[in-house]
Write an enzyme that holds these catalytic residues in place. Sequence first.
Site, PDB file in Angstrom:
ATOM      1  N   ARG A 145       0.834  -1.211   0.000  1.00 54.30           N
ATOM      2  CA  ARG A 145       0.000   0.000   0.000  1.00 54.30           C
ATOM      3  C   ARG A 145       0.866   1.258   0.000  1.00 54.30           C
ATOM      4  O   ARG A 145       0.483   2.282  -0.552  1.00 54.30           O
ATOM      5  CB  ARG A 145      -0.981  -0.005   1.182  1.00 54.30           C
ATOM      6  CG  ARG A 145      -0.324  -0.149   2.532  1.00 54.30           C
ATOM      7  CD  ARG A 145      -1.364  -0.180   3.640  1.00 54.30           C
ATOM      8  NE  ARG A 145      -0.785  -0.710   4.867  1.00 54.30           N
ATOM      9  CZ  ARG A 145      -1.157  -0.324   6.081  1.00 54.30           C
ATOM     10  NH1 ARG A 145      -2.108   0.577   6.252  1.00 54.30           N
ATOM     11  NH2 ARG A 145      -0.596  -0.858   7.148  1.00 54.30           N
ATOM     12  N   ARG A 165      -2.065  -4.929   2.946  1.00 53.68           N
ATOM     13  CA  ARG A 165      -1.749  -4.198   4.169  1.00 53.68           C
ATOM     14  C   ARG A 165      -0.373  -4.520   4.751  1.00 53.68           C
ATOM     15  O   ARG A 165       0.332  -3.598   5.159  1.00 53.68           O
ATOM     16  CB  ARG A 165      -2.819  -4.520   5.225  1.00 53.68           C
ATOM     17  CG  ARG A 165      -2.496  -4.009   6.600  1.00 53.68           C
ATOM     18  CD  ARG A 165      -3.669  -4.212   7.549  1.00 53.68           C
ATOM     19  NE  ARG A 165      -3.318  -3.742   8.877  1.00 53.68           N
ATOM     20  CZ  ARG A 165      -2.910  -4.536   9.871  1.00 53.68           C
ATOM     21  NH1 ARG A 165      -2.817  -5.824   9.692  1.00 53.68           N
ATOM     22  NH2 ARG A 165      -2.620  -4.024  11.049  1.00 53.68           N
ATOM     23  N   PHE A 185     -14.568  -2.782   0.283  1.00 59.04           N
ATOM     24  CA  PHE A 185     -15.467  -1.655   0.031  1.00 59.04           C
ATOM     25  C   PHE A 185     -15.263  -1.075  -1.369  1.00 59.04           C
ATOM     26  O   PHE A 185     -16.080  -0.277  -1.834  1.00 59.04           O
ATOM     27  CB  PHE A 185     -15.266  -0.576   1.092  1.00 59.04           C
ATOM     28  CG  PHE A 185     -15.162  -1.133   2.480  1.00 59.04           C
ATOM     29  CD1 PHE A 185     -16.082  -2.071   2.916  1.00 59.04           C
ATOM     30  CD2 PHE A 185     -14.127  -0.771   3.325  1.00 59.04           C
ATOM     31  CE1 PHE A 185     -15.983  -2.624   4.186  1.00 59.04           C
ATOM     32  CE2 PHE A 185     -14.022  -1.321   4.590  1.00 59.04           C
ATOM     33  CZ  PHE A 185     -14.951  -2.245   5.025  1.00 59.04           C
ATOM     34  N   SER A 229      -4.858   4.773   5.977  1.00 58.20           N
ATOM     35  CA  SER A 229      -4.650   3.333   5.759  1.00 58.20           C
ATOM     36  C   SER A 229      -4.274   3.025   4.316  1.00 58.20           C
ATOM     37  O   SER A 229      -3.541   2.087   4.041  1.00 58.20           O
ATOM     38  CB  SER A 229      -5.931   2.559   6.093  1.00 58.20           C
ATOM     39  OG  SER A 229      -6.271   2.751   7.442  1.00 58.20           O
ATOM     40  N   GLU A 274     -18.956   4.949  -0.073  1.00 57.58           N
ATOM     41  CA  GLU A 274     -18.196   4.435  -1.211  1.00 57.58           C
ATOM     42  C   GLU A 274     -18.979   4.526  -2.524  1.00 57.58           C
ATOM     43  O   GLU A 274     -18.402   4.792  -3.582  1.00 57.58           O
ATOM     44  CB  GLU A 274     -17.780   2.983  -0.956  1.00 57.58           C
ATOM     45  CG  GLU A 274     -16.782   2.819   0.191  1.00 57.58           C
ATOM     46  CD  GLU A 274     -17.441   2.753   1.562  1.00 57.58           C
ATOM     47  OE1 GLU A 274     -18.683   2.761   1.631  1.00 57.58           O
ATOM     48  OE2 GLU A 274     -16.710   2.702   2.568  1.00 57.58           O
ATOM     49  N   ASP A 276      -8.457  -7.969  11.563  1.00 54.52           N
ATOM     50  CA  ASP A 276      -9.827  -7.462  11.391  1.00 54.52           C
ATOM     51  C   ASP A 276     -10.805  -8.564  10.984  1.00 54.52           C
ATOM     52  O   ASP A 276     -12.018  -8.408  11.134  1.00 54.52           O
ATOM     53  CB  ASP A 276      -9.868  -6.337  10.356  1.00 54.52           C
ATOM     54  CG  ASP A 276      -9.455  -4.998  10.954  1.00 54.52           C
ATOM     55  OD1 ASP A 276      -9.398  -4.903  12.198  1.00 54.52           O
ATOM     56  OD2 ASP A 276      -9.195  -4.053  10.189  1.00 54.52           O
ATOM     57  N   HIS A 320      -5.531  -3.585   1.364  1.00 53.25           N
ATOM     58  CA  HIS A 320      -5.954  -4.571   2.366  1.00 53.25           C
ATOM     59  C   HIS A 320      -6.681  -5.759   1.731  1.00 53.25           C
ATOM     60  O   HIS A 320      -7.619  -6.318   2.303  1.00 53.25           O
ATOM     61  CB  HIS A 320      -6.844  -3.917   3.427  1.00 53.25           C
ATOM     62  CG  HIS A 320      -6.124  -2.900   4.282  1.00 53.25           C
ATOM     63  ND1 HIS A 320      -5.439  -1.838   3.751  1.00 53.25           N
ATOM     64  CD2 HIS A 320      -6.007  -2.794   5.628  1.00 53.25           C
ATOM     65  CE1 HIS A 320      -4.918  -1.118   4.736  1.00 53.25           C
ATOM     66  NE2 HIS A 320      -5.235  -1.673   5.875  1.00 53.25           N
TER      67      HIS A 320
END
Lengths: 319, 281
Positions: free
Chosen positions: A14, A171, A87, A41, A62, A121, A113
Amino acid sequence: MRPRFIDLGAKDTRSGFGVGLLEAAQRDSRIVALSADLMGSVKMEAFAKHFPERFFQAGVSEANMIGVAAGLATTGLIPFVGTFANFATGRVYDQIRQSVCYSKKNVKIAASHAGLTLGEDGATHQMLEDIGMMRGLPEMTVISPCDFNQTRLATLAAAQWEGPVYLRFGRPVVPNFTPADDPSFEIGKVQVLLSGTDGVIFATGHMVWHALQASYALEEKGLSIAVVNVHTLKPVDEMGILSWLEQTPVIVTAEEHQVHNGLGDIISHISTKYRPRFVERVAVQDTFGESGKPDELLQKYGLTAHHIIAAVERAIQRK
Amino acid sequence: MDIQELEKIAAQVRRDAIRMIYAAQSGHPGGALGAADIFVALYFAHMRHKPYPFSMDGIGEDVFILSNGHICAAWYSVLARSGYFPIEELKTFRRINSRLQGHPATKEKLPGVRIATGSLGQGLSVAIGIALGKKLQKDPHLVYVMIGDGESNEGQIWEAALFAAHHRVDNLIAITDRNYKQIDGDTRDVLNTDPLEEKWRAFGWETLSLYEAHSLPAILSTLREAVSLSGKGKPVMIIAYTTMGKGVDFMENDYRWHGKAPAPPEYERAIAQLPPTLQDF
């Protein structure tokens, strides 16, 4: 002597996107960016700091973000939207389908991610179906780079590519092993990282490093296994892949994605079209993930160098 | 253009829409008839736009987006009659190999269409993006967008409402086609959106009411008022109280005419109420 890829200093992919986005924006004033409350993030902070007037915070909205991006693209700008892969795809599939792909808008979807390695998560956020969803869309280009350096290059290339792009990255901090300005990276072309005469592993994203480790380990056992990085999943380099299918019956795919609709299906499709072969797939087996550390998850769900080695051995037995 | 002339065009647009839908034996007559006057006001009197050659980016002109894309029969007629493409092409509506898709699309490159709409809720966001693109490129022209009141069931509409107010998208004028009808019935029975004006005000939009949504002078004066409110930090919403099926008595206010073509006897009754005022396609 086969090349020895070494970790040049582990980094997250990322961050490769963040660096690439800033560089692309410095070169081209048409580049704008939007984030859905995840600018930190997804590593868009540097862009937002340098180009505040070209950055739009969309909040946790989104669907609207995709539409606004399509509108910006209509006026000739080049929007990058950034959020988590979950998302960025499933949540907004219809918006991407109608406002971006069907309308042929030059929107770049930066999806961070992706995969199990999002980690703690858990499965709500571990997107494993995105390659399938995105490659099913006409007009879409799908890129899944393998490390920090390649994610930077893929971002720069996506900025110059005409049309919608889905750019998938992750990530965790992972080995960074391709050259900084790798001249062999080109959208739509596979990269042969290691040649081999006894079999081939097609890998994408984080799994490329694991494929290299598998090949090195198999070398110790006297096997020469090629590693081909399929960073572009659409448009797929059919001829680049076919040349390997012609050379060897030992075919393995490795991806941090569901076993369905991803790289395994892509290779199988080319195989059934031109050169029927058995294809051994290393992928998530039609199940959801769970919370845990990235390495623990890769181990539990069968996505390590050891699993790739086992797949190669199975392929050799089926020969 | 004087009001009588505009009314003549609007009457022909209604006739075009019914003829197109009848010929295709499919389409959405109710909403098309209801929005015809607003389309005519925008394209023949209000907007500063360039029909030919059509430019996709819309830079240097006002832009209109039809978010409730299903009512496109009347919009296509207005586009053709204002010079975007040949009027004869209206006869290809919903046919194979046509540029006039069942819902608006860009793939076939129909001049005047800048985004595909049909799956509801998306066009307002796109219009906001175009408005931001104009601001970034220092284009002072405005963006207009129509949404449906049934369409306002979609969550994305309210995401867009938040976004446009937050980012002070004040070069945007939205129009809600408020006919109180959607596919399954009255909006108050299906999923109530009342009180709609208060909602938009609460979301931070300048909100105007257009009660006489079939009076061209009233439409034009409301559009002018909306323009006078633009550029002051807020997006503008016009709630236009339209009558679904306007101009054909048995279609008026009857939700069953949302999305079906008239059968031959119904067509005869409808077309008798819509005599030609200009050359038919």
